[in-house]
Design an enzyme around this catalytic site. Structure first.
Site, PDB file in Angstrom:
ATOM      1  N   GLY A 166       0.853  -1.187   0.000  1.00  0.00           N
ATOM      2  CA  GLY A 166       0.000   0.000   0.000  1.00  0.00           C
ATOM      3  C   GLY A 166       0.884   1.231   0.000  1.00  0.00           C
ATOM      4  CB  SER A 167       2.448   3.161   2.785  1.00  0.00           C
ATOM      5  OG  SER A 167       1.239   3.420   3.451  1.00  0.00           O
ATOM      6  N   GLY A 182      -1.941   7.796  -0.843  1.00  0.00           N
ATOM      7  CA  GLY A 182      -0.866   8.052   0.127  1.00  0.00           C
ATOM      8  C   GLY A 182      -1.474   8.590   1.404  1.00  0.00           C
ATOM      9  CD  GLU A 227      -4.650   9.367  -6.310  1.00  0.00           C
ATOM     10  OE1 GLU A 227      -3.480   9.039  -6.604  1.00  0.00           O
ATOM     11  OE2 GLU A 227      -5.485   8.578  -5.819  1.00  0.00           O
ATOM     12  NE  ARG A 228       0.120  11.617  -3.221  1.00  0.00           N
ATOM     13  CZ  ARG A 228       1.275  10.975  -3.302  1.00  0.00           C
ATOM     14  NH1 ARG A 228       2.388  11.631  -3.625  1.00  0.00           N
ATOM     15  NH2 ARG A 228       1.344   9.687  -3.041  1.00  0.00           N
ATOM     16  N   GLY A 240     -27.592  15.620  17.906  1.00  0.00           N
ATOM     17  CA  GLY A 240     -28.054  14.254  17.652  1.00  0.00           C
ATOM     18  C   GLY A 240     -28.516  14.047  16.219  1.00  0.00           C
ATOM     19  CB  SER A 286      -2.031  11.928   7.045  1.00  0.00           C
ATOM     20  OG  SER A 286      -3.312  12.305   6.600  1.00  0.00           O
TER      21      SER A 286
END
Ligand SMILES: Cc1cc2nc3c(=O)[nH]c(=O)nc-3n(C[C@H](O)[C@H](O)[C@H](O)COP(=O)(O)OP(=O)(O)OC[C@H]3O[C@@H](n4cnc5c(N)ncnc54)[C@H](O)[C@@H]3O)c2cc1C
Length: 386
Positions: free
Chosen positions: A133-134, A367, A245-246, A343, A369
């Site tokens: 992943g990362s 990615g 993407e970022r 609520g 944080s």
């Protein structure tokens, strides 16, 4: 430095927002409840010319600038459209379309971009794997050249548009010894022999987008579907796509925060406790002010990256700063929004509840944080003066 948007972008922004509010936003609650990908929303995005925004006109796109593309994604979310729809749109246009447009051969652009631009085909992006992943460059999927084809073996995990996609930009190791300099990108069509899609994952939020594993079992990919140079997929296709993407793809979070602020402001004025609108209480006003500050700062950060991309500048650090700040802000804003609604904010009927579930993905996908902080620190330390 001019902070005013050009008139034509303001007009475009207004038109996109109005269209999304009238046509798409009314569906948000029902499709989220059913966790259903909306073909109607897809047709609307196509009708408004939004699916191929940044692609050149000769390939069916609108040749929109990175800033106009960012603003369109922000405006659709500001109208109250659900996060799953904007995520599916981003995976399609930004993650699948942009690398084909920027790095594809003429044949690839001619074959795929018009179909992506008009929505006939849906695109996706397969980088993440069950065990990578990362540390994406440690992927295990392999691509072995045999004659005029590559044979792919392995699997991908968490792929947006998996269940509905017609093509995927997929990463695989072509030279295991070379690490991130031995990874290539391929355009894989759904119908290719040896390709299959796994069961849909049942998610917390963004429920109208589909997320699945992808499987490659001696999957045959013609050599002309290699995207960019062999072995350079991670460093060229991956880098270029992740910068978009970022920034551009997190624009819906900025629009979403603006939508939530409008909802919170309206509710705070209407809701009475202790004989007064809760909007008169300083504790509530501070929350509204914090949300406003988060929106303004987030917007400047993503627009900065869009302007850098338009000038052809690399924006690795700036995109990570934007991604980190916007996504973490959106999670805080969602938390405060639910608090303002009390609520009622915990009940499905109110859009702040959906926003709370949708925004968490921002700090995980593209990615985490923690990964953004690693990139920012590494880029900073590389630059002169540090
Ligand atoms: C709904 C959804 C849609 C997605 N869509 C796509 C898609 O379309 N295409 C695609 O390719 N991927 C997609 N992803 C995958 C996403 O990009 C990954 O989930 C993300 O990169 C994190 O990888 P991971 O889940 O394996 O977490 P891991 O890498 O296992 O991380 C687990 C935790 O460890 C931390 N961590 C890891 N390494 C370090 C380190 N060196 N230092 C400090 N902390 C560290 C992480 O920050 C995290 O907190 C999607 C994911 C989801 C949930």
């Amino acid at each position: 430095m001019n902070f005013n948007l050009p008139e034509e972008i303001k007009e475009f922004q207004k038109a996109v927002h109005k269209f999304a509010k009238e046509r798409m936003a009314p569906r948000a609650e029902a499709i989220d409840a059913k966790a259903e990908f909306s073909r109607e929303n897809w047709r609307d995005l196509s009708e408004m010319g939004l699916l191929g925004l940044p692609f050149p006109e000769e390939y069916g796109g609108t040749a929109a600038s990175p800033l106009a593309t960012t603003i369109a994604m922000e405006s659709v979310a500001r109208a109250g459209v659900d996060g799953g729809t904007t995520l599916a749109w981003g995976a399609h246009t930004i993650l699948a379309g942009v690398p084909i447009w920027l790095l594809g051969s003429n044949r690839q652009k001619e074959r795929y971009l018009p179909k992506l631009a008009n929505g006939e085909w849906i695109g996706g992006f397969g980088l993440t794997e069950p065990d990578s992943g990362s540390d994406a460059a440690s992927l295990r999927t392999t691509a072995e050249k045999k004659g005029d084809r590559y044979i792919l073996n392995g699997s991908k995990m968490f792929i947006t548009n998996g269940a509905v996609g017609d093509l995927f930009v997929v990463f695989a190791a072509t030279d295991k010894k070379k690490g991130n300099r031995g990874i290539s990108a391929f355009i894989v069509e759904r119908g290719f022999a040896g390709f299959s899609v796994g069961e849909e994952l049942n998610k917390m939020g963004n429920r109208t987008s589909t997320t699945t594993p992808l499987y490659f079992d001696n999957c045959e990919v013609p050599e002309e579907n290699l995207l960019g140079q062999e072995n350079m997929g991670f460093l060229s296709v991956g880098k270029e796509t992740l910068e978009w993407e970022r920034s551009c793809m997190i624009a819906p979070l900025v629009g979403g925060m603006e939508f939530v602020l409008e909802e919170c402001t309206r509710y705070a004025k209407e809701r009475k406790q202790f004989g007064s609108s809760i909007a008169n209480f300083q504790a509530i006003q501070h929350k509204l002010a914090d949300i406003k500050v988060a929106i303004e700062a987030s917007r400047l950060l993503i627009y900065r990256v869009a302007c850098m991309k338009a000038r052809g500048q690399s924006a690795m650090m700036e995109a990570s700063i934007a991604k980190l700040f916007v996504t973490e802000s959106a999670v805080r804003v969602a938390n405060e929004a639910v608090q303002i609604f009390g609520g009622y904010g915990y009940i499905h009927d109110y859009p702040v509840e959906r926003f709370y579930r949708d925004v968490k993905l921002g700090t995980l996908g593209a990615g985490t944080s923690e990964v953004q902080k690693m990139i920012i620190a590494a880029e900073m330390l590389k630059r002169k003066g540090f």
